[in-house]
Design a protein around this motif. Structure first.
Motif, PDB file in Angstrom:
ATOM      1  N   HIS A 131     -20.429 -98.957  43.050  1.00  0.00           N
ATOM      2  CA  HIS A 131     -19.364 -97.978  43.289  1.00  0.00           C
ATOM      3  C   HIS A 131     -19.272 -97.644  44.794  1.00  0.00           C
ATOM      4  CE1 HIS A 131     -17.059 -94.211  42.236  1.00  0.00           C
ATOM      5  NE2 HIS A 131     -17.597 -93.821  43.376  1.00  0.00           N
ATOM      6  N   HIS A 135     -16.248 -98.360  47.700  1.00  0.00           N
ATOM      7  CA  HIS A 135     -15.627 -97.476  48.706  1.00  0.00           C
ATOM      8  C   HIS A 135     -15.598 -98.177  50.064  1.00  0.00           C
ATOM      9  CE1 HIS A 135     -14.945 -93.816  46.490  1.00  0.00           C
ATOM     10  NE2 HIS A 135     -16.215 -93.650  46.148  1.00  0.00           N
ATOM     11  N   TYR A 186     -13.419 -88.327  48.539  1.00  0.00           N
ATOM     12  CA  TYR A 186     -12.459 -89.354  48.176  1.00  0.00           C
ATOM     13  C   TYR A 186     -11.385 -88.779  47.261  1.00  0.00           C
ATOM     14  CZ  TYR A 186     -16.170 -92.331  49.943  1.00  0.00           C
ATOM     15  OH  TYR A 186     -17.118 -92.895  50.731  1.00  0.00           O
ATOM     16  N   GLU A 191     -11.440 -92.932  43.825  1.00  0.00           N
ATOM     17  CA  GLU A 191     -12.534 -92.920  42.859  1.00  0.00           C
ATOM     18  C   GLU A 191     -12.298 -93.952  41.769  1.00  0.00           C
ATOM     19  OE1 GLU A 191     -15.015 -91.554  44.514  1.00  0.00           O
ATOM     20  OE2 GLU A 191     -15.762 -91.316  42.490  1.00  0.00           O
ATOM     21  N   ALA A 194     -12.933 -97.336  43.183  1.00  0.00           N
ATOM     22  CA  ALA A 194     -14.362 -97.592  43.379  1.00  0.00           C
ATOM     23  C   ALA A 194     -15.058 -97.847  42.043  1.00  0.00           C
ATOM     24  CB  ALA A 194     -15.012 -96.419  44.102  1.00  0.00           C
ATOM     25  N   HIS A 237     -17.258 -87.250  45.247  1.00  0.00           N
ATOM     26  CA  HIS A 237     -16.760 -88.235  44.270  1.00  0.00           C
ATOM     27  C   HIS A 237     -16.241 -87.474  43.044  1.00  0.00           C
ATOM     28  CE1 HIS A 237     -18.895 -91.591  46.341  1.00  0.00           C
ATOM     29  NE2 HIS A 237     -19.779 -90.641  46.603  1.00  0.00           N
TER      30      HIS A 237
HETATM   31 ZN   LIG Z   1     -16.919 -92.432  44.693  1.00  0.00          ZN
END
Ligand SMILES: [Zn+2]
Length: 432
Positions: A131, A135, A186, A191, A194, A237
């Motif tokens: 994840h 990003h 973010y 999100e 990601a 996040h």
């Molecule tokens: Zn994230």
């Protein structure tokens, strides 16, 4: 003449604007993206922020190279199948109890000990690293959304006075103002992307993507059971029911050959062996943090003492104990503990900062100078720290050392207040 100069100036400005507004192709989507910086700039920015970001999370756990190697290996496996395998990827465990993971621009990824210890399998680790890699590969750092946060990246600043706010204040002071990059929040779209990328990378690298659901569930549970530990993670996040629903939908589309892959629990536990053994010590210290916040200083000091008895290799326990003792009025013991903390963990701003500031308050100038000096080793570009080291040496009667630190402060900050102050003190120093 003036008009010509104006025109040259305008032309130069225009060129600058054109450069900064240059479009770049997003490595993940292939779409044109308004990019604030080139890939080289991205890597340079991440590299510049990395040491301080790590300090903010209390450096790597002491004496556990096996764990670092293991996390690097898992991270590299994922980065290799990502959209930007060529970045100078680096994966590191940081010693904070907080539950968090973050990516800096250009391929630097960190995960906290606090989060690692909550996992049961390598697959869960792979999801979180995947994840964060997502990003970085999708260049979320350089998008419009993140722009304002990037601008707030500051230089380390440390006040000479110990704030009255107890442990939190000390930690914050030592961490300085580098929050900008690690505290990027973010957008929900980022999100989602990601999560998609993290899932894709973990599948490609041979993991069971079901682990992503377990991790999301873990975060949801922690949100109610231990909110203060996941505050930053959830703020940066954003987590909602939609992410979980999306993960379930993603998994439903996958063949059983992928979703029934055995979870890598044994390799994970093997890599975590040292940390599992140390866990009681860190739990004890967390208890100390809690009562310290409630200003129960002697109880806090006892928790920290017990923590360092359970695991004697981390100076942070002594440093925290020093703060508790100092606040509780046991100053001589506090200074001893502060010295021990800095001796055991010399590479941490936190331990050196507490040693420097407590000794400065007690007017023990030589150990205070050593503390500031220790900090300048970690943050060599700080004129402020050079000035403080110089001042403490001067008070201790070590004029030669003082002059040397003042000159460094002047070189680092020739026109600013630290350089100016250093220059004035140097002029007034007998014999200089
Ligand atoms: Zn994230």
């Amino acid at each position: 003449m003036e008009a010509l100069q104006n025109r040259i100036y305008l032309a130069a400005m225009l060129v600058l604007l054109l450069i900064s507004a240059a479009c770049a192709t997003n490595p993940v989507t292939g779409e044109q993206q308004l990019a604030m910086m080139s890939e080289a700039d991205e890597v340079a920015l991440g590299k510049q922020a990395y040491p301080q970001a790590i300090q903010q999370y209390q450096g790597p756990p002491p004496q556990d190279p096996e764990l670092q190697r293991y996390v690097s290996k898992v991270g590299d496996k994922l980065a290799r199948v990502s959209h930007r395998p060529h970045l100078p990827w680096e994966f590191i465990v940081v010693n904070s109890d907080e539950i968090n993971a973050f990516a800096l621009p250009g391929g630097k990824v960190a995960i906290t000990r606090g989060l690692l210890t909550r996992f049961d399998s390598e697959d869960e680790l792979a999801y979180v690293l995947g994840h964060e890699i997502g990003h970085a590969t999708a260049r979320h750092h350089v998008s419009q959304h993140a722009r304002s946060s990037l601008m707030s990246l500051g230089v380390l600043g440390v006040g000479i006075a110990l704030g009255g706010s107890g442990w939190g204040g000390v930690a914050q002071q030592a961490a300085g103002t580098v929050g900008g990059l690690t505290l990027l929040s973010y957008s929900r779209d980022q999100e989602r992307q990601a999560d998609d990328l993290g899932s894709e990378y973990m599948i490609k690298a041979g993991y069971n993507p079901k682990a992503q659901l377990e991790v999301m569930q873990l975060f949801e549970n922690l949100r109610t059971s231990e909110p203060s530990f996941v505050e930053t993670l959830l703020a940066t996040h954003p987590m909602d029911s939609e992410r979980i629903a999306n993960a379930k939908a993603r998994l439903a589309k996958l063949p059983a050959s992928i979703t029934s892959r055995p979870l890598k629990t044994k390799a994970f536990e093997q890599a975590m062996a040292t940390q599992r053994k140390r866990a009681p010590a860190y739990r004890e210290a967390v208890q100390g943090d809690k009562v310290l916040q409630a200003k129960r200083y002697s109880v806090a000091a006892r928790h920290y003492a017990k923590a360092s008895k359970l695991y004697g290799g981390d100076g942070i326990f002594d440093t925290k104990r020093a703060v508790a003792l100092w606040q509780g009025g046991q100053r001589n013991q506090a200074l001893k503990a502060a010295g021990r903390g800095a001796y055991l963990s010399p590479g941490l701003l936190l331990t050196q900062n507490v040693k420097a500031q407590l000794n400065a308050k007690a007017k023990h100038w030589l150990p205070a100078a050593e503390g500031f000096e220790g900090m300048t080793v970690i943050v060599p570009q700080s004129a402020e720290l050079q000035l403080y080291a110089g001042y403490c040496y001067e008070q201790a009667g070590k004029n030669q050392q003082a002059a040397q630190r003042y000159r460094r402060a002047m070189r680092l900050d020739p026109y600013g207040k630290y350089g100016q102050t250093a220059s004035q003190r140097l002029r007034e120093l007998p014999g200089y």
